[in-house]
Scaffold this motif. Structure first.
Motif: not given
Lengths: 521, 521
Positions: A165-172, A408-409, A455-460
């Motif tokens: 739910x919290x991950x912006x790149x997980x849609x489902x 993140x990926x 640029x894509x910003x990785x938090x990790x």
């Protein structure tokens, strides 16, 4: 949300009425960890490994399998009777398909459809240029935040729902994000479906382990979305594995029938470990996959013409030394690229890939195998991606740290899919003129105007100097992932859910549980 | 080895006489760790991110840069005079190129050429459908097998040459595989070139840090291959970095002139950290890269028409927070895919990519970043790949464990590049007929006949059960890589080298070293 399909112009079938009450009441936004896109709309072309001649060879061979060898529909008299009526030649449990029958039946299946979420902003398009990432599915174990590998529990299940739910790149929100082994087998689907509804507002999957559990999944969705909405729209996507080679069993057929009848989507997925469930070659494996999908997917159209169905492929190989499954190797990548092409030619949405690996820990093996699978998944033009985050150990364990690394990926893939911006700002000729030879771009007007989104910003990822990294404790990425995961779970806030719906769901669950004994196998 | 270019039919220029004495005398085979392919011949298509319109926009903008803004050729009067004579408009050190001049000059550059190795079986094709993997380049530090990060030494240099020699999927010995910091700066190139010759029989790179060091590299090759052979064939590939944005400096121009004059190959490579050395956008970066390569590569043709030259691209971004370089992110992948397309349109061999990462340790960050870069590198259709194995920490450190992990991944790419086998055996219809629904393929005749070569076998991936992995000591992939690396180095055997050549090389080095004071900066 009808504009999801309208805007692509690729849907074959029209949507039903407007969205349900729960969806209307739901909150506008929920992702706690950053802005979310409901799904990816790919602006880059799919990568293809087969030419027209190769595709035709495989299609012809698949037709030969369907006609000469046939596909078994086991222990399901209704299925066999339906095939007989449709014109197939049924011998015992073996169904032989006249040339073209399956393709003809599949003409009623939509190439693009919308899966509705209770938060309409989280509804996803499945098919066309859309890619939807869903988390890990089916793991009985977890690798927890203390580094223990143990049986998964309902608490773990809820945690993975929260993280998706919290991950912006997980849609489902996925389905069996892990197996809540502490709940009886015959009851846990109720807790799983409820957790998806309660702790997330993203779309989710139903239970497929028994027809009555599929019915429960649909019933709970009717409480959430309303009866009519569910019967006329798709709110569940469900994983129906073929029992490769060339068999569909009673359990999967039972669940498929329930979902198709209610207009819910089935992902017809041959589960292939090449060398065991299919030939050791890529072309042979593709041929068998195509035959299995043609039979299974067209079966859903016998049940209800127009019910959404996906061309699924789970492709791995086995070690020819030990028989163990292997992931992220070149051969399954070629299988998936080819299967995506075959799906596009059939006009069906395509599922494969994810972040698959055999490693027991989130190390470089896990990452290489996952990255090889994930890069392929995106470039193949995959529409629905299970196991996109958290998969470890051949799927036996759901890993918190790996979930964070994977999501993140996924964000990187989301950016890659946007392709090259050729607008005037993208061309940046003003910047090049302003800076000129030998200077740098850090402070120029164009950089200042664009650096936030450039640029894509990785938090990790740690991009600091070695010295800085040493001062900060020589942390590996899984250490940073562990800390970020704890902070997400600490700051999680549930999306609002209508208390009346919540109460009705809990009452349904209590009544159903009361009607069953506890079963643990 | 003339058949290398002959078999592709893509070479524009004919080769010189037969191969040199040393090459003829050299041993037939040397890789100690498995069978080697001299290079990859890709059977899969390149992936492309720009359409014709996008390519034309970028090409037009690059022409505008060349004409209006110009490129600086610094502190090299000869270069400026050559450009004047060629019809360019030279103002101070800034060269402005009339439209079409650079492209016209590049018509003499070969699209495919052979780089000869002293072992003719190790000679590589550069260009066309060939992909050549070369190791890490330029690291002053190593991360050694005891987990220490320290300055690199000549012993490390030799070790990485040995490892590249033994790795079946590393086709090239590379250049500065690490900086032997224990040897004076002005002398170490002699030890580096000698180490490549002595400890490997794969092709290698020359020194570019000063014109006289380039001359030494050529002179040592003449001892190895013979004077005439070197003047008429390519035995060195050399890395010439542009000083982006839009500058070539004296050092690089000096080395480029030496190599081009002797018919040796230059890799003209803008070294780009987008946001600092180029605009923050993909299209802007591509435009600048194209302009820089057009100027630098055509300069080699002013020196000697027909001298081999590559379109190079080193693409990374920077963190807009810290300014640190970042790797394996989506934007540089788009840059490299696009640059490969531009190179193909120019008819030049293309260099990019590798196994790049910012991580300080060979963890999942290192692997994800490397895998993202490497998958792109292969699919872009890259011809020459520096940094394919061993790169860590933004290139500051060469890592033994990562070298081993990377070379395993290179083997996977080599297999992926073979594409789908559509032969009768590849189609495997006999196997599918033999096995039928519900059985398995493990024992069938087709599997038995093909399993040895069916799947890529990793020597480093652990695919065993969790229990087996626990019994074996819960090892991470870097532990297994460490052990494998030690065993390779223990079992290394040098390829035979003609003692007379060895003696002549050592005498040349001694004489040259005697003529110089020690310099450490």
């Amino acid at each position: 949300m009808d504009d999801i399909t309208a805007q692509t112009g690729e849907g074959r079938r029209s949507r039903g009425e407007g969205r349900g009450a729960a969806a209307r009441r739901a909150s506008r936004s929920g992702g706690g960890a950053g802005p979310a896109m409901p799904y990816i709309t790919r602006k880059i072309a799919p990568y293809e490994v087969l030419d027209e001649e190769g595709l035709q060879i495989i299609e012809r061979n698949a037709d030969t399998i369907l006609e000469e060898i046939g596909i078994e529909f086991r222990d399901d008299a209704e299925a066999l009777e339906l095939w007989r009526q449709a014109g197939a030649d049924v011998k015992g449990q073996r169904v032989h398909f006249p040339k073209g029958l399956c393709r003809e039946l599949l003409k009623t299946a939509p190439s693009v459809f919308t899966q509705y979420a209770r938060n309409p902003e989280r509804s996803v398009q499945i098919g066309g240029k859309a890619t939807v990432f869903a988390p890990n599915y089916g793991s009985p174990f977890v690798r927890d935040l203390d580094g223990n590998r143990r049986y998964a529990t309902l608490e773990d299940f809820r945690n993975f729902v929260k993280l998706s739910y919290m991950a912006p790149s997980v849609h489902h929100s996925g389905g069996t994000v892990c197996e809540p082994v502490d709940i009886p087998v015959n009851k846990r689907h109720l807790d799983m479906v409820y957790s998806h509804i309660k702790y997330s507002d993203k779309p989710f999957m139903g239970s497929v382990t028994a027809p009555e559990r599929a019915e429960d999944s649909v019933a709970m969705c009717k409480i959430l979305f309303g009866d009519d909405f569910v019967e006329n729209n798709t709110v569940l996507v469900n994983l129906i594995n073929a029992n490769s080679p060339m068999v569909y069993d009673e359990t999967m057929l039972g669940a498929a029938k329930v979902y198709a009848r209610h207009n819910q989507a089935c992902v017809i997925s041959p589960f292939i470990l090449s060398g065991a469930m299919s030939p050791v070659t890529v072309a042979g494996t593709l041929t068998q996959i195509l035959a299995e999908v043609l039979a299974g997917a067209s079966f859903t159209q016998l049940i209800r013409p127009g019910a959404p169905v996906l061309f699924g492929t789970f492709a791995a190989s086995i070690s020819m030394q030990s028989g163990a499954p292997t992931f992220g190797t070149p051969e399954p990548a070629l299988v998936s690229y080819g299967a995506a092409q075959l799906a596009r030619r059939l006009g069906l949405p395509f599922r494969t890939g994810g972040s698959l690996c055999a490693s027991k820990v989130p190390d470089a093996q896990a990452a290489h195998e996952s990255a090889n699978t994930l890069n392929m998944t995106l470039l193949a033009g995959t529409n629905f991606v299970l196991h996109a985050a958290g998969w470890l150990e051949g799927g036996l364990a759901a890993c918190y740290e790996k979930f964070m690394i994977d999501q993140d990926q996924l964000g990187m893939m989301q950016k890659l899919a946007q392709g090259v911006d050729l607008s005037e700002s993208g061309q940046a000729m003003d910047a090049i003129r302003e800076v000129g030879p030998g200077a740098h771009y850090l402070g120029c007007a164009h950089t200042q105007a664009n650096f936030q989104t450039a640029f894509y910003r990785s938090a990790l990822a740690d991009n600091n100097s070695f010295e800085q990294w040493e001062v900060e404790g020589r942390k590996r990425i899984e250490d940073r992932a562990n800390a970020l995961c704890r902070s997400w779970l600490d700051s999680y806030e549930a999306p609002p859910l209508d208390p009346a719906i919540d109460e009705a769901l809990l009452a349904y669950i209590a009544k159903r549980k009361d009607s069953m004994p506890d079963a643990f196998t």
